[in-house]
Design an enzyme around this catalytic site. Sequence first.
Site, PDB file in Angstrom:
ATOM      1  N   GLN A 220       0.815  -1.205   0.000  1.00  0.00           N
ATOM      2  CA  GLN A 220       0.000   0.000   0.000  1.00  0.00           C
ATOM      3  C   GLN A 220       0.853   1.262   0.000  1.00  0.00           C
ATOM      4  O   GLN A 220       0.309   2.352  -0.106  1.00  0.00           O
ATOM      5  CB  GLN A 220      -0.915   0.012   1.229  1.00  0.00           C
ATOM      6  CG  GLN A 220      -1.925  -1.111   1.272  1.00  0.00           C
ATOM      7  CD  GLN A 220      -2.657  -1.198   2.587  1.00  0.00           C
ATOM      8  OE1 GLN A 220      -2.652  -2.243   3.241  1.00  0.00           O
ATOM      9  NE2 GLN A 220      -3.299  -0.123   3.009  1.00  0.00           N
ATOM     10  N   ARG A 333      -5.148   7.925  16.993  1.00  0.00           N
ATOM     11  CA  ARG A 333      -6.474   7.937  16.366  1.00  0.00           C
ATOM     12  C   ARG A 333      -7.524   7.327  17.295  1.00  0.00           C
ATOM     13  O   ARG A 333      -8.674   7.772  17.315  1.00  0.00           O
ATOM     14  CB  ARG A 333      -6.434   7.199  15.031  1.00  0.00           C
ATOM     15  CG  ARG A 333      -7.716   7.331  14.218  1.00  0.00           C
ATOM     16  CD  ARG A 333      -7.539   6.787  12.807  1.00  0.00           C
ATOM     17  NE  ARG A 333      -6.828   7.704  11.955  1.00  0.00           N
ATOM     18  CZ  ARG A 333      -7.401   8.558  11.101  1.00  0.00           C
ATOM     19  NH1 ARG A 333      -8.719   8.614  11.017  1.00  0.00           N
ATOM     20  NH2 ARG A 333      -6.680   9.343  10.339  1.00  0.00           N
ATOM     21  N   ALA A 537      -5.893   5.373   5.503  1.00  0.00           N
ATOM     22  CA  ALA A 537      -6.647   6.435   6.180  1.00  0.00           C
ATOM     23  C   ALA A 537      -7.834   6.916   5.351  1.00  0.00           C
ATOM     24  O   ALA A 537      -8.285   8.050   5.510  1.00  0.00           O
ATOM     25  CB  ALA A 537      -5.728   7.613   6.524  1.00  0.00           C
ATOM     26  N   GLU A 742     -12.846   3.322   5.473  1.00  0.00           N
ATOM     27  CA  GLU A 742     -12.812   2.939   6.879  1.00  0.00           C
ATOM     28  C   GLU A 742     -14.087   3.231   7.675  1.00  0.00           C
ATOM     29  O   GLU A 742     -14.487   2.402   8.507  1.00  0.00           O
ATOM     30  CB  GLU A 742     -11.621   3.630   7.564  1.00  0.00           C
ATOM     31  CG  GLU A 742     -10.278   3.161   7.052  1.00  0.00           C
ATOM     32  CD  GLU A 742      -9.138   3.965   7.640  1.00  0.00           C
ATOM     33  OE1 GLU A 742      -8.130   3.357   8.031  1.00  0.00           O
ATOM     34  OE2 GLU A 742      -9.254   5.205   7.708  1.00  0.00           O
TER      35      GLU A 742
END
Length: 790
Positions: A220, A333, A537, A742
Amino acid sequence: MNKPLDSFLQAPSEAQALREGQRVGISRPHESAHLHVAGEAAYIDDLPELAGTLHAALGLSPVAHGRLNAIDLDAVRAMPGVVDVLTAADMPGGNDCGPIVHDDPILAEGELRYLGQPVFAVIATSRDAARRAAGRAKSVLTVEASPPVLSHQEAHRLGQYVLPPMHLTRGDAAAAIAAAPHRLTGTLDVGGQEQFYLEGQISYAIPKENDGMLVHCSTQHPSEMQHVVAHVLKLQAHHVQVECRRMGGGFGGKESQSALFACVAAVAARRLKRPVKLRLDRDDDFLITGRRHCFRYEYEVGYDDEGRVLGAEVTMVSRAGHSADLSGPVMTRALCHFDNAYWLPDVAMHGFSARTNTQSNTAFRGFGGPQGAIAIENILDTIARNLGKDPLDVRTLNYYGPSDGDERVMTPYGQKVEDNILQPLTAQLEVTSDYRARRKAVAEFNATSPVLKRGIAFTPVKFGISFNVAHFNQAGALVHVYNDGSILVNHGGTEMGQGLNTKVAQVVAHELGVEFERVRVTATDTQKVVNTSATAASTGSDLNGKAAQDAARQIRERLAAFAAEQAGVDPSEVRFANDRVFIGKKAPHEVPFCELVTQAYLARVQLWSDGHYATPGLHWSRETMQGKPFFYFAYGAAVSEVLVDTLTGEWKLLRADLLHDVGRSLNPAVDIGQVEGAFIQGMGWLTMEELVWHPQTGLLATHAPSTYKIPTANDCPPVLNVKLYEGDNPADTIHRSKAVGEPPLLLPFSVFFAIRDAISSVGGHRVDPPLSAPATSEAILRAIQAVQAG
């Protein structure tokens, strides 16, 4: 009936938009779907192997903790087909691949940190030969074993962390709790989750002339792989080219942890001057790589008679594993998502990333956000039960206020919630799901059913979109228009099945006013777009879509200026749509797009351009944990209804209603697929995907599909209603869309709390069920027994 697939996907309103020249907001199949279903989509292991290709396999540590006193590799080297064996001493530029903290050895030396840690690499003429030789690790390693620390609870007790603790506070939580009419204390355990990508970790390194190295890597983050490979080879970044056409899934597991495999393959290829492929066996992949962090929560909350939270303090302890990896950003987070949809006036949050002798845990879809948000949902669920109220009423009472309201709009980390749509979204789903009537029906069913119990839950989502680190929020793209009118696009994002390339192609087609078929997106390549950020993200479409739009817009403006000059009109009178160019306002002259391109080429007009985008307005202080870490928030809500067998702990999801906010969708079909997939994957995390380590040896016992269970088609509910909430993103994103990777993974909180609701009914909703996640049948039975005893 030979209708094209597009005609089945497009709604009537989309078909009209398509005729009017729109290319975004249209349901399109995934750009590689026809290749996937035909088995023709090429992954790294499908690439034709060059002559002389060698294969690598890893020799793994047989203990979870200890000292590596000696390695006798003569027996390994003597095995049939073995060409070479690498150890830590053979890493030219340093034996480390840590993404942030340099504490992650490529191959172990001295200390052994977990069972399955790579110690040496075998290079052989075939994959089978390499694996057989690597399998002799236990007999060639002289090890002095030590007692391992396997649980994050034990590591926390010992004060053993990979990073300093984090604290995020607002107001005086202790005083607010002490003064509250009601107090609640409790704990919650939530397990980790294996990414279970269908394509395992793989790298194929090919040496090139003049110290060059080409690495085909399932990753990724190609730029990170480029930098770490250059470092381990003691070369510069321009020597290393990393390419990735597609991945068979990633989910965060290939953000940083593909580095070890890329490094081993590259070092071996440079040393032997031959191509080297390293493809992991599934068992080895489980044993070597990390996954979603397990979390334990200890909390104390003060609330009033209505269920309004007045003060909250929570300690979060994660199982980081043996090294830091991405545990710091994940914990950040988690702390920033503890509030989820709720305004917490006085709050104190404490985060501890515990060092354990287990695999180093890493990114996973949600990146700590789900772990942070589930804690407050558990708290509000308990408050509602304690007060005898409907949990939905307690939840909505605690919602953030409207953006033009009072102080109930500021997050604990100092960012204003300016785009809150949860009230109307909740109201819509409450009606469409028939929540109130169904809750009444559930109560009536339970009153007459002593063994089978139903449960229902409504849970909301508020999820921040952007990288925690500001400089990662940028992207680049290249757009080439060839003189036949065809278009080639390259961008810094990676395609892992989520449809990023499809959306970027739609953005470029829309900007240039051409048909989808004119646009082709090529493999992600560090020699084309440099210094890219990870596709993570949920920022892939936001960043790369904007960058590609920027590049395409420059070309369109050049073509418009050329056409206007030729026709003697203003460039504003040139319009691109439906593969044609309309020149002039009154009775415009029409020119095929390809014809204008050919004319522009002959006139030496530049027909390619680069584009760049950087998300505006972001700032964050790691020291104070204050700032604006998110460009915007995505919202959603879900209602789930379950049936639980109180004698066996078995359960079934009967119905799920999902309403999710994606702004103005770039591709509704792809976005609905993402919502559905995230819901089922999150349900697996919370209900069935259980990780088990042997309590003495530290062996990950659930290291294969035979012992680690993920959801299947049979686990999908018979009624699954999925709808996208209509409304533009107030933030200036690509065509006012919102991220969808997400955020919907939090929607299956509703499944977990529906199970909790069903268990609670066993005791007449008088006892709070001590249910941990995953809510396996065993966990459900334990919670039922606790309720019955209470």
